[in-house]
Design a protein around this motif. Structure first.
Motif, PDB file in Angstrom:
ATOM      1  N   ASP A  50       0.870  -1.160   0.000  1.00  0.00           N
ATOM      2  CA  ASP A  50       0.000   0.000   0.000  1.00  0.00           C
ATOM      3  C   ASP A  50       0.919   1.226   0.000  1.00  0.00           C
ATOM      4  O   ASP A  50       2.099   1.129   0.338  1.00  0.00           O
ATOM      5  CB  ASP A  50      -0.877  -0.051   1.251  1.00  0.00           C
ATOM      6  N   ASP A 110       0.081   5.172   0.895  1.00  0.00           N
ATOM      7  CA  ASP A 110      -0.034   6.123   2.014  1.00  0.00           C
ATOM      8  C   ASP A 110      -0.139   5.394   3.357  1.00  0.00           C
ATOM      9  O   ASP A 110      -0.999   4.548   3.540  1.00  0.00           O
ATOM     10  CB  ASP A 110      -1.259   7.028   1.807  1.00  0.00           C
ATOM     11  N   GLY A 111       0.748   5.727   4.259  1.00  0.00           N
ATOM     12  CA  GLY A 111       0.741   5.080   5.576  1.00  0.00           C
ATOM     13  C   GLY A 111       1.690   3.892   5.646  1.00  0.00           C
ATOM     14  O   GLY A 111       1.917   3.328   6.714  1.00  0.00           O
ATOM     15  N   ASP A 150      -7.013  -2.727   2.971  1.00  0.00           N
ATOM     16  CA  ASP A 150      -5.844  -3.486   2.511  1.00  0.00           C
ATOM     17  C   ASP A 150      -5.998  -4.946   2.926  1.00  0.00           C
ATOM     18  O   ASP A 150      -5.775  -5.870   2.142  1.00  0.00           O
ATOM     19  CB  ASP A 150      -4.544  -2.935   3.123  1.00  0.00           C
TER      20      ASP A 150
HETATM   21 MG   LIG Z   1      -2.812   3.271   3.530  1.00  0.00          MG
END
Ligand SMILES: [Mg+2]
Length: 420
Positions: free
Chosen positions: A245, A247-248, A378
């Motif tokens: 993934d 972002d983050g 996710d």
């Molecule tokens: Mg994310």
């Protein structure tokens, strides 16, 4: 199909280390030249030699080589001699630089070349030194729009799609070359063909192709063989991947912020990607970017920011094998939204669409692959695709899904999966 192996170079960058031609480099008991004889049909091969050509010819004679050996009297560069192959007008010609360690599916590459009706097909891939490689920009159909030679501006931004030293040509294209003159494959043939609107396509592949023309790259290739990234025997084996993934996981995610900058990397992202890049796993980004549908950014800005991200990663000698993004968003009725992207798609996570797209293209064994994310979507997408979900950077969710190990970030997961 004719096969041309270019092995005329002096190997200047390896000279301190070995006086022999690069094609004699050894990997265990196998020399590069032996590998070429093994993967290509012997009698289709044309070796074009220059420096120490006689030594190479002698070696081939001892191996009862059935193809052709050409020793250039006057060095014609990487393209000059190809002019002589123009007469085979209906034939496809595979050209390979004689300093790369590779094993790739030739039939698949040829199928791509024929399907696209391509005049030139370039084998491309991300590598860990894009800043000193020839790079290309392609459209969604993989047609090459631009070719950037190594000699370009320092602040250049583009995808990490480096030419790998393997090419398929329609032999008629050699008419662009001049007779008996020193010429360069990139400059005097490929770039010229693009300018003259011939069809040039990029064949994106994750198969192992590495130039071993410097001592560092040669020693890395020896390590790759040990790590089974390159395998002399296994043909057409399925790939394994770590889906990521964005972002983050790779970059900091700003809540209530319209679009997170993908170059705002977390610490340790470069070292974890390095670990993944050196392992058997492909690194494939799978990201929802509804900011496009919401009209916060344009699709071309999103793509530009991904080019910037790949450029930044490249400067740090790491790469993502590919990027799949979903620009859609399901809920309509907002000011400024882009109607064509407002829909219920099959790619937006928690749906597994993007994972399946990647699986199809890269022939991935999903059961042996991982998805590293930080959100419930996710987790759900990974589950739906049959990939092992790994939650990082989210303690609450880690507990909720009863994940046995806690991972603070991508680095701690990469370290636990990839030993060494
Ligand atoms: Mg994310």
């Amino acid at each position: 199909m004719k096969i041309i192996i270019l092995a005329g170079g002096k190997g200047t960058r390896l000279q301190k280390f070995s006086k022999k031609p690069k094609i004699f480099l050894k990997f265990g008991k196998t020399r590069l030249i032996d590998l070429y004889l093994k993967i290509f049909n012997n009698k289709d091969i044309n070796f074009i030699l220059g420096n120490k050509g006689k030594d190479i010819k002698k070696y081939l004679d001892n191996k009862k080589f059935k193809g052709k050996v050409i020793i250039e009297e006057k060095p014609l560069g990487t393209a000059g001699y190809l002019k002589n192959f123009q007469k085979f007008s209906t034939e496809d010609v595979l050209v390979i630089m004689g300093d790369i360690l590779t094993k790739f599916n030739i039939k698949k590459f040829l199928k791509f070349h024929k399907k696209k009706k391509s005049d030139i097909s370039l084998f491309v891939h991300p590598n860990n030194h894009p800043y000193d490689s020839d790079l290309v920009d392609v459209n969604a159909n993989n047609k090459v729009l631009r070719f950037y030679s190594k000699e370009r501006k320092k602040d250049h931004v583009s995808d990490n799609l480096a030419t790998a030293g393997i090419y398929l040509f329609k032999s008629k294209i050699f008419k662009l070359l001049k007779k008996n003159k020193k010429q360069d494959l990139s400059k005097n043939l490929i770039q010229k063909a693009i300018k003259k609107n011939f069809l040039v396509y990029a064949y994106k592949s994750a198969e192992y192709v590495k130039d071993v023309g410097t001592p560092e790259r040669y020693f890395q290739a020896i390590k790759d063989i040990k790590n089974k990234k390159f395998n002399f025997s296994n043909k057409n084996k399925k790939n394994v991947a770590i889906f990521l993934d964005r972002d983050g996981v790779l970059n900091k995610e700003k809540k209530n912020f319209r679009y997170s900058n993908p170059c705002n990397f977390y610490p340790k992202v470069f070292s974890s990607l390095k670990k993944i890049n050196q392992s058997k796993y492909l690194s494939i980004l799978i990201t929802n970017q509804p900011a496009v549908a919401k009209g916060f950014i344009t699709k071309s800005y999103l793509e530009y920011s991904h080019k910037k991200m790949q450029t930044e990663l490249g400067k740090n000698n790491v790469y993502l094998n590919d990027i799949f993004y979903c620009p859609h968003h399901p809920d309509k009725g907002f000011k400024g939204e882009i109607k064509k992207f407002k829909k219920n798609c099959s790619c937006r996570k928690p749906k597994p669409g993007m994972i399946f797209q990647a699986q199809k293209y890269y022939n991935i064994d999903l059961n042996k692959s991982y998805f590293v994310g930080n959100s419930i979507d996710d987790y759900k997408a990974a589950k739906a695709a049959g990939v092992k979900p790994i939650i990082v950077n989210n303690l609450e969710l880690t507990k909720k899904i009863k994940q046995k190990k806690t991972f603070a970030n991508l680095g701690s997961f990469a370290n636990s999966l990839i030993k060494k």
